[in-house]
Design a protein around this motif. Sequence first.
Motif, mmCIF file in Angstrom:
data_model
loop_
_atom_site.group_PDB
_atom_site.id
_atom_site.type_symbol
_atom_site.label_atom_id
_atom_site.label_comp_id
_atom_site.label_asym_id
_atom_site.label_seq_id
_atom_site.Cartn_x
_atom_site.Cartn_y
_atom_site.Cartn_z
ATOM 1 N N GLN A 1 -7.075 -8.686 -5.603
ATOM 2 C CA GLN A 1 -7.447 -7.560 -4.746
ATOM 3 C C GLN A 1 -6.211 -7.106 -3.977
ATOM 4 O O GLN A 1 -5.551 -7.906 -3.326
ATOM 5 C CB GLN A 1 -8.562 -7.974 -3.789
ATOM 6 C CG GLN A 1 -9.168 -6.816 -3.017
ATOM 7 C CD GLN A 1 -10.429 -7.240 -2.283
ATOM 8 O OE1 GLN A 1 -11.408 -7.663 -2.890
ATOM 9 N NE2 GLN A 1 -10.396 -7.143 -0.966
ATOM 10 N N LEU A 2 -5.896 -5.821 -4.044
ATOM 11 C CA LEU A 2 -4.650 -5.292 -3.502
ATOM 12 C C LEU A 2 -4.848 -4.717 -2.105
ATOM 13 O O LEU A 2 -5.923 -4.202 -1.769
ATOM 14 C CB LEU A 2 -4.101 -4.217 -4.450
ATOM 15 C CG LEU A 2 -3.935 -4.704 -5.899
ATOM 16 C CD1 LEU A 2 -3.660 -3.544 -6.836
ATOM 17 C CD2 LEU A 2 -2.825 -5.738 -5.979
ATOM 18 N N ASP A 3 -3.800 -4.797 -1.301
ATOM 19 C CA ASP A 3 -3.879 -4.358 0.090
ATOM 20 C C ASP A 3 -3.651 -2.861 0.244
ATOM 21 O O ASP A 3 -4.310 -2.200 1.042
ATOM 22 C CB ASP A 3 -2.852 -5.119 0.942
ATOM 23 C CG ASP A 3 -3.138 -6.610 0.993
ATOM 24 O OD1 ASP A 3 -4.323 -6.977 0.954
ATOM 25 O OD2 ASP A 3 -2.173 -7.400 1.048
ATOM 26 N N GLN A 4 -2.690 -2.320 -0.487
ATOM 27 C CA GLN A 4 -2.363 -0.900 -0.376
ATOM 28 C C GLN A 4 -3.050 -0.106 -1.487
ATOM 29 O O GLN A 4 -3.276 -0.624 -2.578
ATOM 30 C CB GLN A 4 -0.858 -0.666 -0.461
ATOM 31 C CG GLN A 4 -0.080 -1.116 0.766
ATOM 32 C CD GLN A 4 0.193 -2.595 0.779
ATOM 33 O OE1 GLN A 4 0.317 -3.202 -0.278
ATOM 34 N NE2 GLN A 4 0.283 -3.186 1.953
ATOM 35 N N VAL A 5 -3.360 1.144 -1.172
ATOM 36 C CA VAL A 5 -3.912 2.054 -2.178
ATOM 37 C C VAL A 5 -2.803 2.998 -2.620
ATOM 38 O O VAL A 5 -2.366 3.861 -1.855
ATOM 39 C CB VAL A 5 -5.106 2.863 -1.626
ATOM 40 C CG1 VAL A 5 -5.618 3.830 -2.702
ATOM 41 C CG2 VAL A 5 -6.221 1.937 -1.171
ATOM 42 N N HIS A 6 -2.325 2.802 -3.836
ATOM 43 C CA HIS A 6 -1.376 3.723 -4.446
ATOM 44 C C HIS A 6 -2.174 4.554 -5.444
ATOM 45 O O HIS A 6 -2.549 4.067 -6.525
ATOM 46 C CB HIS A 6 -0.241 2.964 -5.119
ATOM 47 C CG HIS A 6 0.525 2.065 -4.194
ATOM 48 N ND1 HIS A 6 0.926 2.473 -2.934
ATOM 49 C CD2 HIS A 6 0.958 0.780 -4.318
ATOM 50 C CE1 HIS A 6 1.577 1.494 -2.335
ATOM 51 N NE2 HIS A 6 1.598 0.458 -3.150
ATOM 52 N N CYS B 1 -11.790 9.072 -1.402
ATOM 53 C CA CYS B 1 -11.545 7.889 -2.254
ATOM 54 C C CYS B 1 -11.033 6.714 -1.433
ATOM 55 O O CYS B 1 -11.516 5.589 -1.565
ATOM 56 C CB CYS B 1 -10.514 8.215 -3.336
ATOM 57 S SG CYS B 1 -11.230 8.767 -4.869
ATOM 58 N N THR B 2 -10.023 6.973 -0.604
ATOM 59 C CA THR B 2 -9.428 5.871 0.155
ATOM 60 C C THR B 2 -10.412 5.302 1.169
ATOM 61 O O THR B 2 -10.423 4.097 1.429
ATOM 62 C CB THR B 2 -8.137 6.332 0.862
ATOM 63 O OG1 THR B 2 -8.432 7.435 1.733
ATOM 64 C CG2 THR B 2 -7.085 6.766 -0.160
ATOM 65 N N ASN C 1 -10.180 -1.746 -5.837
ATOM 66 C CA ASN C 1 -8.725 -1.580 -5.728
ATOM 67 C C ASN C 1 -8.078 -2.904 -6.125
ATOM 68 O O ASN C 1 -7.452 -3.591 -5.322
ATOM 69 C CB ASN C 1 -8.338 -1.198 -4.301
ATOM 70 C CG ASN C 1 -6.911 -0.688 -4.198
ATOM 71 O OD1 ASN C 1 -6.517 0.228 -4.918
ATOM 72 N ND2 ASN C 1 -6.123 -1.284 -3.328
ATOM 73 N N SER C 2 -8.257 -3.264 -7.393
ATOM 74 C CA SER C 2 -7.874 -4.586 -7.880
ATOM 75 C C SER C 2 -7.216 -4.481 -9.243
ATOM 76 O O SER C 2 -7.166 -3.415 -9.866
ATOM 77 C CB SER C 2 -9.114 -5.500 -8.002
ATOM 78 O OG SER C 2 -9.775 -5.637 -6.776
ATOM 79 N N ALA D 1 -1.557 5.961 -0.169
ATOM 80 C CA ALA D 1 -2.482 7.066 0.070
ATOM 81 C C ALA D 1 -3.455 6.754 1.200
ATOM 82 O O ALA D 1 -3.926 7.666 1.895
ATOM 83 C CB ALA D 1 -3.254 7.380 -1.218
ATOM 84 N N HIS D 2 -3.768 5.488 1.409
ATOM 85 C CA HIS D 2 -4.719 5.101 2.453
ATOM 86 C C HIS D 2 -4.180 5.397 3.854
ATOM 87 O O HIS D 2 -4.965 5.494 4.808
ATOM 88 C CB HIS D 2 -5.026 3.604 2.341
ATOM 89 C CG HIS D 2 -3.824 2.732 2.507
ATOM 90 N ND1 HIS D 2 -2.833 2.642 1.555
ATOM 91 C CD2 HIS D 2 -3.424 1.938 3.536
ATOM 92 C CE1 HIS D 2 -1.892 1.814 1.977
ATOM 93 N NE2 HIS D 2 -2.222 1.374 3.173
ATOM 94 N N ALA D 3 -2.861 5.543 3.979
ATOM 95 C CA ALA D 3 -2.250 5.780 5.290
ATOM 96 C C ALA D 3 -1.916 7.249 5.514
ATOM 97 O O ALA D 3 -1.276 7.598 6.513
ATOM 98 C CB ALA D 3 -0.984 4.940 5.438
#
Length: 444
Positions: free
Chosen positions: A302-307, A279-280, A290-291, A326-328
């Motif tokens: 549009q968001l920078d981090q994926v929570h 997903c990430t 992711n918005s 989650a992306h990290a």
Amino acid sequence: MAQVLEFKLPDLGEGLTEAEIVRWLVQVGDVVAIDQPVVEVETAKAMVEVPCPYGGVVTARFGEEGTELPVGAPLITVAVGAPATDGESEGSGNVLVGYGTSEAPARRRRVRPGEPVSANGDAVAREVAEGPVPVISPLVRRLARQNGLDLRELHGSGPDGLILRADVEYALRAAQVHGRTVQPVAEPRTQVAPPAPAPAAVPAAPAPVRSSAPAGGMRTPLKGVRGAVADKLSRSRREIPDATCWVDADATELMRARAAMNAAGGPKISLLALLARICTAALARFPELNSTVDMEAREVVQLDQVHLGFAAQTERGLVVPVVRDAHARDAESLTAEFARLTEAARTGTLTPAELTGGTFTLNNYGVFGVDGSTPIINHPEAAMLGVGRIIPKPWVHEGELAVRRLVELSLTFDHRVCDGGTAGGFLRYVADCVEQPAVLVRTL
């Protein structure tokens, strides 16, 4: 002489105005310590243990288990202190320092010059350097700690000097205005009892509620977590113009890759973690999903981090815990965090922070034995990936009919943030990673 103090349901934050008593942790007659949890309540966000700021003997409880109370309603009363050792009833030398009484005792303590007094004119015991500070709730204590405010420098405006949220916020605003850190109050403050309010007019009897539902049948109140979920789903359906696309994917190679990872030793990797990693990676290629939509500004943000939120079914209803950043995370870190949040969801101990702030949701409805779904988007997010059960089915593989392990993937998306081409591209990339996990290696 012991003094009886009343502890009321504190402000639990997140804009919550009420809570349901789930379980009492103390009985009448029990001795409690300062900040000891006395009751477990359920709010619209989570289960919370509420600590009492007083120490002493519980003399009364208000509300049975299952009762819903508003913020500010009495929870328990606690008798604090003991008879003085010198036989005198005057004074409060044996009362826990920092806590007075909410009622006027038979003999009032003499007020010394410059000493703060409560609304009923009684003296309030001063805080000693090592003693506890009377604070209405742990959230207020945390607010002060996060802003570097020493609570011992404040005189609370609550009963008998109890420090309220308003006291802390006022001190912080004052410090900000003067461009300095909060300083100790130079002079003690005298509280004057407010004048008695005028008799309120008797409200008119409310009109009877008309219901279109049949008179018979079992009724289940929509409150607590269930009520919050019902409100959120209704809002999502009203506000979001959603659409769904889906695709069948051959998950045979993904399952083999997971088996090989787990056979190599070390912590086991969950299938949900691998799907989250996919997903990430897909969101990195298609960040439009992711918005969130800001309708007041008429902008797509549009968001920078994926929570990453994931749907979890519990006895108290559906909840969506959130894996931060989650992306990290790698697959091992995702597995551990999913396990931790799932256990917290099962036991009802998720915090409000763990249930809010998601930017994208992964819904593994395959655990219920179904192949597909058109879920409702978790407002205010813009999309949700659905994963059905993985089962053996006939499939054409490398030009020949074979039995492969297939899964149905679906993407429900907010049509305001993207068109079908973007949504289809995202879902196709997810399916490619499921069918050929080596595709994912390029993004690791």
